[in-house]
Enzyme design. Structure first.
Site, PDB file in Angstrom:
ATOM      1  N   GLU A 107      -2.956  -3.571  -0.047  1.00  0.00           N
ATOM      2  CA  GLU A 107      -2.923  -2.222   0.562  1.00  0.00           C
ATOM      3  C   GLU A 107      -4.260  -1.531   0.325  1.00  0.00           C
ATOM      4  O   GLU A 107      -4.920  -1.759  -0.679  1.00  0.00           O
ATOM      5  CB  GLU A 107      -1.817  -1.379  -0.082  1.00  0.00           C
ATOM      6  CG  GLU A 107      -0.492  -1.400   0.657  1.00  0.00           C
ATOM      7  CD  GLU A 107      -0.478  -0.501   1.895  1.00  0.00           C
ATOM      8  OE1 GLU A 107      -1.549  -0.150   2.427  1.00  0.00           O
ATOM      9  OE2 GLU A 107       0.629  -0.157   2.335  1.00  0.00           O
ATOM     10  N   ASP A 111       0.413   6.047  -1.226  1.00  0.00           N
ATOM     11  CA  ASP A 111       0.592   7.497  -1.303  1.00  0.00           C
ATOM     12  C   ASP A 111       2.020   7.738  -1.809  1.00  0.00           C
ATOM     13  O   ASP A 111       2.292   7.675  -2.999  1.00  0.00           O
ATOM     14  CB  ASP A 111       0.326   8.062   0.100  1.00  0.00           C
ATOM     15  CG  ASP A 111       0.366   9.566   0.187  1.00  0.00           C
ATOM     16  OD1 ASP A 111       0.418  10.225  -0.855  1.00  0.00           O
ATOM     17  OD2 ASP A 111       0.331  10.099   1.305  1.00  0.00           O
ATOM     18  N   THR A 115       5.746   2.998   2.724  1.00  0.00           N
ATOM     19  CA  THR A 115       5.354   1.814   3.489  1.00  0.00           C
ATOM     20  C   THR A 115       5.589   0.553   2.667  1.00  0.00           C
ATOM     21  O   THR A 115       6.219  -0.401   3.110  1.00  0.00           O
ATOM     22  CB  THR A 115       3.850   1.895   3.865  1.00  0.00           C
ATOM     23  OG1 THR A 115       3.573   3.180   4.404  1.00  0.00           O
ATOM     24  CG2 THR A 115       3.462   0.822   4.852  1.00  0.00           C
ATOM     25  N   ASP A 167      -8.856   5.600   7.927  1.00  0.00           N
ATOM     26  CA  ASP A 167      -9.264   6.421   9.067  1.00  0.00           C
ATOM     27  C   ASP A 167      -8.639   7.813   9.025  1.00  0.00           C
ATOM     28  O   ASP A 167      -7.680   8.067   8.302  1.00  0.00           O
ATOM     29  CB  ASP A 167      -8.833   5.753  10.381  1.00  0.00           C
ATOM     30  CG  ASP A 167      -7.327   5.886  10.623  1.00  0.00           C
ATOM     31  OD1 ASP A 167      -6.555   5.600   9.683  1.00  0.00           O
ATOM     32  OD2 ASP A 167      -6.925   6.296  11.729  1.00  0.00           O
ATOM     33  N   ARG A 173     -13.114   4.602   9.747  1.00  0.00           N
ATOM     34  CA  ARG A 173     -12.789   3.320   9.110  1.00  0.00           C
ATOM     35  C   ARG A 173     -14.008   2.503   8.719  1.00  0.00           C
ATOM     36  O   ARG A 173     -13.985   1.749   7.762  1.00  0.00           O
ATOM     37  CB  ARG A 173     -12.007   2.431  10.081  1.00  0.00           C
ATOM     38  CG  ARG A 173     -10.553   2.682  10.122  1.00  0.00           C
ATOM     39  CD  ARG A 173      -9.864   1.519  10.835  1.00  0.00           C
ATOM     40  NE  ARG A 173      -8.639   1.945  11.462  1.00  0.00           N
ATOM     41  CZ  ARG A 173      -7.520   2.267  10.822  1.00  0.00           C
ATOM     42  NH1 ARG A 173      -7.494   2.205   9.501  1.00  0.00           N
ATOM     43  NH2 ARG A 173      -6.449   2.650  11.464  1.00  0.00           N
TER      44      ARG A 173
HETATM   45  P1  5GP Z   1       2.714   5.794   1.962  1.00  0.00           P
HETATM   46  O1  5GP Z   1       3.713   5.023   2.756  1.00  0.00           O
HETATM   47  O2  5GP Z   1       2.455   5.193   0.591  1.00  0.00           O
HETATM   48  O3  5GP Z   1       3.036   7.254   1.875  1.00  0.00           O
HETATM   49  O4  5GP Z   1       1.365   5.757   2.761  1.00  0.00           O
HETATM   50  C1  5GP Z   1       0.656   4.552   2.862  1.00  0.00           C
HETATM   51  C2  5GP Z   1      -0.172   4.501   4.104  1.00  0.00           C
HETATM   52  O5  5GP Z   1      -0.469   5.825   4.555  1.00  0.00           O
HETATM   53  C3  5GP Z   1      -1.498   3.851   3.839  1.00  0.00           C
HETATM   54  O6  5GP Z   1      -1.450   2.460   4.075  1.00  0.00           O
HETATM   55  C4  5GP Z   1      -2.426   4.585   4.794  1.00  0.00           C
HETATM   56  O7  5GP Z   1      -2.359   3.979   6.063  1.00  0.00           O
HETATM   57  C5  5GP Z   1      -1.829   5.963   4.895  1.00  0.00           C
HETATM   58  N1  5GP Z   1      -2.452   6.932   3.963  1.00  0.00           N
HETATM   59  C6  5GP Z   1      -1.902   7.489   2.848  1.00  0.00           C
HETATM   60  N2  5GP Z   1      -2.763   8.338   2.259  1.00  0.00           N
HETATM   61  C7  5GP Z   1      -3.882   8.327   3.012  1.00  0.00           C
HETATM   62  C8  5GP Z   1      -5.156   8.971   2.899  1.00  0.00           C
HETATM   63  O8  5GP Z   1      -5.465   9.767   1.980  1.00  0.00           O
HETATM   64  N3  5GP Z   1      -6.072   8.675   3.867  1.00  0.00           N
HETATM   65  C9  5GP Z   1      -5.810   7.819   4.904  1.00  0.00           C
HETATM   66  N4  5GP Z   1      -6.785   7.613   5.788  1.00  0.00           N
HETATM   67  N5  5GP Z   1      -4.617   7.181   5.041  1.00  0.00           N
HETATM   68  C10 5GP Z   1      -3.672   7.429   4.094  1.00  0.00           C
END
Ligand code: 5GP
Length: 188
Positions: A107, A111, A115, A167, A173
C-alpha cells in the site's frame, strides 16, 4: 502561484514539501533489508494496490534481495480528498494463484484502513500460506481496524498528502517527493 520552491499548487490546493526523495530512498532501502531478512528463503508474491503504490513498489522490489512475483490489483475508495467508505476491486486479482503462497500486500498509505481490511478478508478466502502488509505511510490516529501492520515506512499525522504515487484528483502522482496540504488550506 507560490514563489516558495518547497510549495506547489495542485488544482485549488497548496501543498508543501513533507518527505524528500532522499529520505524516501533511504527508508525504502531499509524496508527492503527488513523484508529480505524475513523472506530470504521464500519467493513471495507482492500485491501492489494500484494506482498509488506503483512508485513505491518499483523502488521496494529493487531493494529486496529475493526473487518474487507481482500481481497488480486496481482498487478505489477515495474521491478527491475524501474516503467514500465503499471499496471496489476494479482489476487484476487472480485469486487462484494465491493458494499456498506468501502474500505481501503493498500500500502507498493506510488511513482509516477500510481498503486494506476489505482486501485482507478477500485474500484470506484464497488460502495463502501467509499475508503481510507493507505500507510506505500510515496515519495511526485515523486507523479504525485491527490490521497486522508488519512493515511501515513512516507514521504521519492526518493531513492529506500527494506525490510519490499519491494523487489529488488525478494529479501529483509523478512527483518524486511527498507533499502535505499546507496548513491553513481549507479542507472542505
Ligand atoms: P483507507 O481505506 O485506509 O481510509 O484509505 C486508503 C486509500 O485512500 C489509499 O490507498 C489512498 O488511495 C487513499 N488515501 C488515504 N489518505 C490519503 C492521502 O493523504 N493522500 C492521498 N493522495 N490518498 C490518500
Amino acid at each position: 502561484m507560490s514563489s516558495n520552491p518547497n510549495e506547489i499548487q495542485i488544482h485549488d490546493k497548496s501543498f508543501e514539501i513533507f518527505i524528500t526523495r532522499d529520505e524516501i530512498r533511504a527508508r525504502v532501502v531499509e524496508m527492503g533489508w527488513e523484508l529480505s531478512k524475513d523472506y530470504k528463503e521464500k519467493n513471495p508474491i507482492f500485491i501492489p494496490v494500484m494506482n498509488g503504490s506503483f512508485m513505491f513498489t518499483a523502488d521496494l522490489v529493487r531493494a529486496c534481495k529475493f526473487d518474487s512475483e507481482l500481481m497488480f490489483v486496481g482498487m478505489s475508495s477515495y474521491i478527491g480528498m475524501e474516503s467514500t467508505g465503499e471499496v471496489s476491486i476494479n482489476y487484476g486479482l487472480d485469486g487462484q494463484l494465491l493458494k499456498g503462497k506468501d502474500v505481501i500486500i503493498v500500500e502507498d498509505i493506510i488511513d482509516t484502513g477500510t481498503t486494506l481490511n476489505h482486501f485482507i478478508h478477500t485474500i484470506e478466502d484464497f488460502e495463502p500460506a501467509s499475508i503481510a502488509i507493507v505500507s510506505l505511510l500510515l496515519k495511526p490516529t485515523a486507523l479504525r481496524f485491527d490490521i497486522p501492520l508488519d512493515y511501515i515506512g513512516y507514521k504521519i499525522p492526518e493531513a492529506f498528502v500527494v506525490g510519490y504515487g499519491l494523487d489529488y484528483d488525478g494529479l501529483g502522482r509523478t512527483l518524486p517527493d511527498i507533499y502535505q496540504l499546507t496548513s491553513g488550506t481549507d479542507e472542505e
